[in-house]
Enzyme design. Structure first.
Site, PDB file in Angstrom:
ATOM      1  N   ASP A   8       0.797  -1.000  -0.464  1.00 26.61           N
ATOM      2  CA  ASP A   8       0.332   0.167  -0.341  1.00 26.61           C
ATOM      3  C   ASP A   8       0.922   0.909   0.112  1.00 26.61           C
ATOM      4  O   ASP A   8       2.229   1.366   0.495  1.00 26.61           O
ATOM      5  CB  ASP A   8      -1.017  -0.125   1.073  1.00 26.61           C
ATOM      6  CG  ASP A   8      -1.281   0.831   1.163  1.00 26.61           C
ATOM      7  OD1 ASP A   8      -2.629   1.839   0.142  1.00 26.61           O
ATOM      8  OD2 ASP A   8      -1.768   1.638   2.216  1.00 26.61           O
ATOM      9  N   ASP A  10      -0.329   5.731   0.588  1.00 27.56           N
ATOM     10  CA  ASP A  10      -0.354   5.944   2.024  1.00 27.56           C
ATOM     11  C   ASP A  10      -0.229   4.571   3.297  1.00 27.56           C
ATOM     12  O   ASP A  10      -1.285   3.709   3.450  1.00 27.56           O
ATOM     13  CB  ASP A  10      -1.631   6.920   1.941  1.00 27.56           C
ATOM     14  CG  ASP A  10      -1.629   7.377   0.647  1.00 27.56           C
ATOM     15  OD1 ASP A  10      -1.899   8.577   0.692  1.00 27.56           O
ATOM     16  OD2 ASP A  10      -1.374   6.975  -0.658  1.00 27.56           O
ATOM     17  N   ASP A 167      -1.595  -1.225   5.747  1.00 24.62           N
ATOM     18  CA  ASP A 167      -1.868  -0.106   7.433  1.00 24.62           C
ATOM     19  C   ASP A 167      -3.656  -0.371   7.776  1.00 24.62           C
ATOM     20  O   ASP A 167      -3.846   0.229   8.598  1.00 24.62           O
ATOM     21  CB  ASP A 167      -0.842   1.372   7.628  1.00 24.62           C
ATOM     22  CG  ASP A 167      -1.820   2.622   6.318  1.00 24.62           C
ATOM     23  OD1 ASP A 167      -2.313   2.895   7.389  1.00 24.62           O
ATOM     24  OD2 ASP A 167      -2.245   1.881   5.418  1.00 24.62           O
TER      25      ASP A 167
END
Length: 222
Positions: A8, A10, A167
């Site tokens: 991922d 961001d 996250d």
């Protein structure tokens, strides 16, 4: 054994919260609203415009002003895309280690291509990897598995030999649906998905060094 790693963007590879938060506060100023501390906006960063506008203005996509505010927010962000955004500590070394192990790697994000591609260049991720999959690269974004399956195809790797690192709970949902091994990181934005230990990821890590060590003992070179 793992042959590829997908990340991922961001909150996992890069701390984009300062520039996204700046765009929210610029919009709040324009609309004569009080600015918000970055700490209060930060947890919503992985949720993109919907989460950040909810945090800043308390509105949902059904609100009559939502689309106008969304378009202006995106314009403000595009004008200041990578001023304070940085790779998280330990990520440059992790990417070096992945390449030293001769593993394929790439990025799978829900961020739109108009932002992802220039940001990847400015962060030095592209053209280092040929695999940058954005939120509008496939028919559906995460938590759909489609972006991850597309990324695996781009890298020529089977999902079951690929790790997906994120996250947000939806990263883990998407990774499992695609058949990938999943890694949850605790240094990101986390959002409102609860603690990473509850996401049923295959591995939970607190620092990129832990993934380096895992890969060194579980990697299957190309």
């Amino acid at each position: 054994m793992s042959a590829a790693v997908l990340f991922d963007l961001d909150g996992t590879l890069a701390d984009t919260a300062p520039d996204l938060g700046h765009a929210v506060n610029a919009l709040l100023r324009e609309e004569a609203h009080p600015e918000q501390p970055l700490a209060s906006l930060r947890p919503y960063t992985s949720q993109g415009a919907p989460g950040l506008l909810r945090a800043g203005f308390g509105i949902a996509p059904e609100h009559p002003d939502y689309e106008r505010l969304r378009q202006r927010f995106l314009a403000l962000y595009a004008a200041r895309l990578c001023v304070e955004t940085r790779l998280f500590a330990g990520i440059p070394e992790l990417l070096d280690r992945i390449e030293a192990l001769r593993l394929a790697w790439g990025v799978v994000t829900n961020k739109r291509r108009r932002f992802t591609e220039p940001l990847a260049v400015q962060l030095g991720l592209s053209p280092r990897t040929p695999c940058i999959v954005s939120g509008d690269s496939t028919a559906a974004a995460k938590p759909s598995p489609l972006p991850l399956l597309h990324a695996c195809a781009l890298l020529g790797q089977a999902p079951e030999r690929t790790l997906y690192v994120g996250d947000d709970r939806r990263d883990i949902i998407a990774g499992k649906a695609a058949g990938c091994l999943t890694v949850a990181v605790t240094w990101g934005y986390l959002g409102d998905g609860g603690p990473p230990a509850d996401w049923d990821a295959d591995l939970v890590i607190d620092h990129p060094d832990e993934l380096s060590a895992f890969l060194a003992s579980h990697a299957a070179p190309r």
